[in-house]
Design a protein around this motif. Structure first.
Motif, PDB file in Angstrom:
ATOM      1  N   ILE A  50      18.189  10.795 -21.967  1.00 22.71           N
ATOM      2  CA  ILE A  50      17.392   9.581 -21.765  1.00 22.71           C
ATOM      3  C   ILE A  50      16.026  10.007 -21.245  1.00 22.71           C
ATOM      4  O   ILE A  50      15.921  10.882 -20.390  1.00 22.71           O
ATOM      5  N   SER A  51      14.979   9.412 -21.786  1.00 18.37           N
ATOM      6  CA  SER A  51      13.619   9.827 -21.417  1.00 18.37           C
ATOM      7  C   SER A  51      12.672   8.644 -21.475  1.00 18.37           C
ATOM      8  O   SER A  51      12.993   7.584 -22.019  1.00 18.37           O
ATOM      9  N   ASP A  52      11.482   8.871 -20.900  1.00 13.98           N
ATOM     10  CA  ASP A  52      10.400   7.862 -20.911  1.00 13.98           C
ATOM     11  C   ASP A  52      10.887   6.499 -20.442  1.00 13.98           C
ATOM     12  O   ASP A  52      10.706   5.485 -21.128  1.00 13.98           O
ATOM     13  N   ILE A  53      11.498   6.489 -19.276  1.00 13.21           N
ATOM     14  CA  ILE A  53      11.976   5.231 -18.695  1.00 13.21           C
ATOM     15  C   ILE A  53      10.792   4.447 -18.162  1.00 13.21           C
ATOM     16  O   ILE A  53       9.994   4.960 -17.369  1.00 13.21           O
ATOM     17  N   ASN A  79       9.031   9.666 -16.751  1.00 11.96           N
ATOM     18  CA  ASN A  79       8.836  10.230 -18.085  1.00 11.96           C
ATOM     19  C   ASN A  79       9.719  11.428 -18.393  1.00 11.96           C
ATOM     20  O   ASN A  79      10.018  11.711 -19.546  1.00 11.96           O
ATOM     21  N   GLU A  80      10.116  12.165 -17.370  1.00  8.32           N
ATOM     22  CA  GLU A  80      10.859  13.404 -17.581  1.00  8.32           C
ATOM     23  C   GLU A  80      12.237  13.110 -18.188  1.00  8.32           C
ATOM     24  O   GLU A  80      12.956  12.220 -17.724  1.00  8.32           O
ATOM     25  N   PRO A  81      12.651  13.854 -19.234  1.00  8.35           N
ATOM     26  CA  PRO A  81      13.969  13.625 -19.828  1.00  8.35           C
ATOM     27  C   PRO A  81      15.096  14.061 -18.892  1.00  8.35           C
ATOM     28  O   PRO A  81      14.967  15.044 -18.169  1.00  8.35           O
ATOM     29  N   VAL A  82      16.190  13.319 -18.932  1.00  6.51           N
ATOM     30  CA  VAL A  82      17.407  13.655 -18.187  1.00  6.51           C
ATOM     31  C   VAL A  82      18.509  13.875 -19.213  1.00  6.51           C
ATOM     32  O   VAL A  82      18.757  13.012 -20.060  1.00  6.51           O
ATOM     33  N   ILE A  83      19.181  15.033 -19.147  1.00  6.20           N
ATOM     34  CA  ILE A  83      20.142  15.426 -20.177  1.00  6.20           C
ATOM     35  C   ILE A  83      21.529  15.566 -19.575  1.00  6.20           C
ATOM     36  O   ILE A  83      21.715  16.244 -18.559  1.00  6.20           O
ATOM     37  N   PHE A  84      22.501  14.920 -20.209  1.00 10.08           N
ATOM     38  CA  PHE A  84      23.916  15.080 -19.868  1.00 10.08           C
ATOM     39  C   PHE A  84      24.528  15.983 -20.939  1.00 10.08           C
ATOM     40  O   PHE A  84      24.444  15.686 -22.132  1.00 10.08           O
ATOM     41  N   HIS A 134      22.390  12.621 -12.185  1.00  7.61           N
ATOM     42  CA  HIS A 134      21.033  13.138 -12.046  1.00  7.61           C
ATOM     43  C   HIS A 134      20.156  12.072 -11.405  1.00  7.61           C
ATOM     44  O   HIS A 134      20.409  10.869 -11.548  1.00  7.61           O
ATOM     45  N   ASP A 135      19.127  12.531 -10.714  1.00  8.35           N
ATOM     46  CA  ASP A 135      18.140  11.599 -10.158  1.00  8.35           C
ATOM     47  C   ASP A 135      16.770  11.916 -10.721  1.00  8.35           C
ATOM     48  O   ASP A 135      16.504  13.027 -11.167  1.00  8.35           O
ATOM     49  N   THR A 136      15.898  10.930 -10.701  1.00  9.31           N
ATOM     50  CA  THR A 136      14.532  11.104 -11.192  1.00  9.31           C
ATOM     51  C   THR A 136      13.610  11.458 -10.037  1.00  9.31           C
ATOM     52  O   THR A 136      14.024  11.524  -8.873  1.00  9.31           O
ATOM     53  N   ASP A 137      12.353  11.693 -10.357  1.00  8.05           N
ATOM     54  CA  ASP A 137      11.351  11.894  -9.312  1.00  8.05           C
ATOM     55  C   ASP A 137      11.190  10.611  -8.507  1.00  8.05           C
ATOM     56  O   ASP A 137      11.495   9.508  -8.974  1.00  8.05           O
TER      57      ASP A 137
END
Length: 495
Positions: free
Chosen positions: A122-125, A176-181, A159-162
């Motif tokens: 998931i990216s660009d939230i 914006n950073e992608p998070v990968i499972f 995972h957590d975002t910035d």
């Protein structure tokens, strides 16, 4: 002339392939040693998070700057969530082992075919805000600031975002950073939670030296005692009830020891769940469930939607499912047999002249499309071929049929099993198998560059707009040397 006479069979099941995983997970039960190894790995992960939790508590108690306290509090919340998820996973494993020892079959079924797993990214939230006219356009009223971040979870992987600071000068919250499972099943449920903390709220940094030195060890001993109790209860089929909410999957997790740590408190502001049906290459908008009211200090005027890109890469699309020597002919030229090295990967059966050519596309002899419309069947033993064969028929466009012959009946069975598993994987991952989706890897290092925080409306509807965009500097200030020294003692053993 019989195909493959006096040749050594080269048909093999690719290591780490969907078929190999299906054999390991679906067709055979886990041995006692494998169960023990999995238990130990989960417990190691729990112990690692406990050490992070201890270090974070000490850091939070020693923080003298707002940014440090906000980051430490975020880390503590994330670590607690991971511990709960891992303990729930361990509890389920213990229950499954207890059922096996009692001679009962689990609901999964020992011989049921299982789909391959895959990567989900998931990216660009982007979460649009809806400020009042007097706040945003007239810039009136007190400047209300909140620190926000997203917690993203699939199963026990979290995972957590910035962390970003949000006020009325921003029109969107952006991650914006992608998070990968990395190991998600096709039936995944990606839960996205948005947490918020009012920056103006006062927080205490006062801990006595004695309490500071005892905080980590006391919480660790209490936690490990809870863990041992939980796992032993689970092995007897019982469950430990938590007083802190539900866990992933709807089961009650074990109780985490309460921490009396003062500092910034994050609150759940909104959440949503994304599944396989939301996966596609382009951006989509999803509904958010808002969890609190405008009276809360951490409240932000959310529009009620989140825009993001959700993509997936099943293993059957990225790894070789099956490979080996084949003899192939097309129905258009029944006498033209070709000896090739076949590789089943993604939506193609790639045929090379020899095994060493698999890394070069230039030596590709031809490709047979493999998709949801392809029909594969094993034929009866042909007297002319002196062996059983496999026919592949593609229905799209002009009907084309290929005949495949292997060296031994065992190789034919292995290829048929690989095709069945591959079609099953494609049926479960659905649109993710139409073509390989691109996943961007996250940045190796978090930069201190200014993060663009523009309007979602302008970027989606008016991309050529030259209006001035708002910018945001992420919280990435260095901590003091004494706090680094304090935390490093507890982090060194974790990595």
């Amino acid at each position: 002339m019989a195909p493959f006479r006096n040749q050594t069979s080269r048909a093999t099941v690719a290591r780490g392939s969907a078929m190999e995983m299906e054999v390991k997970r679906g067709r055979f039960r886990l041995s006692v040693l494998e169960d023990s190894a999995q238990d130990c790995e989960v417990q190691r992960q729990i112990e690692r998070e406990v050490r992070i939790r201890e270090g974070t508590c000490k850091l939070l108690a020693a923080c003298s700057q707002r940014e440090q306290a906000l980051e430490a509090s975020k880390t503590l919340l994330t670590s607690n969530s991971r511990i709960l998820a891992l303990m729930t996973q361990l509890q389920r494993m213990k229950e499954a082992q207890a059922m096996q020892r009692a001679g009962r079959r689990s609901s999964d079924g020992g011989s049921e075919r299982l789909p391959c797993t895959g990567k989900v990214a998931i990216s660009d939230i982007r979460i649009p805000l809806m400020w009042k006219d007097s706040e945003y356009f007239k810039n009136k009223g007190e400047l209300h600031q909140c620190a926000v971040f997203c917690l993203l979870q699939v199963g026990s992987e979290i995972h957590d975002t910035d962390l970003v600071i949000v006020d009325r000068t921003l029109t969107d919250i952006c991650f914006n950073e992608p998070v990968i499972f990395t190991d998600a099943p096709p039936g995944f449920d990606l839960r996205m939670e948005l947490y918020s903390c009012c920056v103006e709220e006062e927080f205490s940094v006062g801990f006595s030296t004695r309490r500071l030195s005892r905080l980590g060890s006391a919480s660790s001993k209490k936690f490990m005692a809870t863990l041992e109790t939980a796992t032993s209860c689970s092995s007897h089929g019982s469950r430990t009830v938590s007083g802190g909410g539900s866990s992933p999957g709807g089961e009650s997790p074990v109780l985490l020891p309460a921490l009396s740590v003062r500092g910034p408190k994050y609150h759940l502001l909104a959440h949503t769940s994304l599944t396989l049906c939301h996966v596609q290459k382009s951006f989509r908008t999803h509904d958010l469930t808002i969890s609190d009211t405008e009276d809360s200090s951490f409240w932000l005027p959310l529009y009620g939607n989140v825009c993001c890109q959700l993509v997936a890469q099943p293993l059957c699309m990225t790894q070789d499912v099956m490979c080996g020597k084949l003899r192939i002919r097309s129905e258009t030229d029944p006498e033209d047999w070709r000896d090739v090295y076949g590789v089943l990967n993604g939506s193609d059966l790639k045929c090379y002249q020899q095994q060493d050519d698999t890394d070069s596309l230039e030596t590709l002899v031809f490709t047979i499309p493999i998709n949801k419309e392809t029909r594969v069947r094993a034929t009866e033993r042909d007297p002319a071929l002196h062996t059983q064969s496999i026919t592949i028929t593609n229905q799209c466009g002009e009907k084309t049929t290929y005949t495949i012959v292997t060296h031994t009946p065992e190789d034919t069975h292995s290829w048929m099993e690989a095709f069945w598993q591959h079609f099953y994987d494609m049926s479960q991952w659905k649109q993710c198998c139409d073509e390989l989706m691109k996943i961007e890897e996250p940045s190796a290092k978090k930069t201190v560059a200014v993060t663009k925080q523009g309007s979602l409306y302008h970027e989606m509807v008016m991309p050529s707009s030259t209006q001035t965009r708002n910018h945001l500097l992420p919280l990435n200030r260095p901590v003091s040397s004494e706090i680094q020294s304090l935390l490093s003692t507890y982090y060194n053993d974790s990595y």
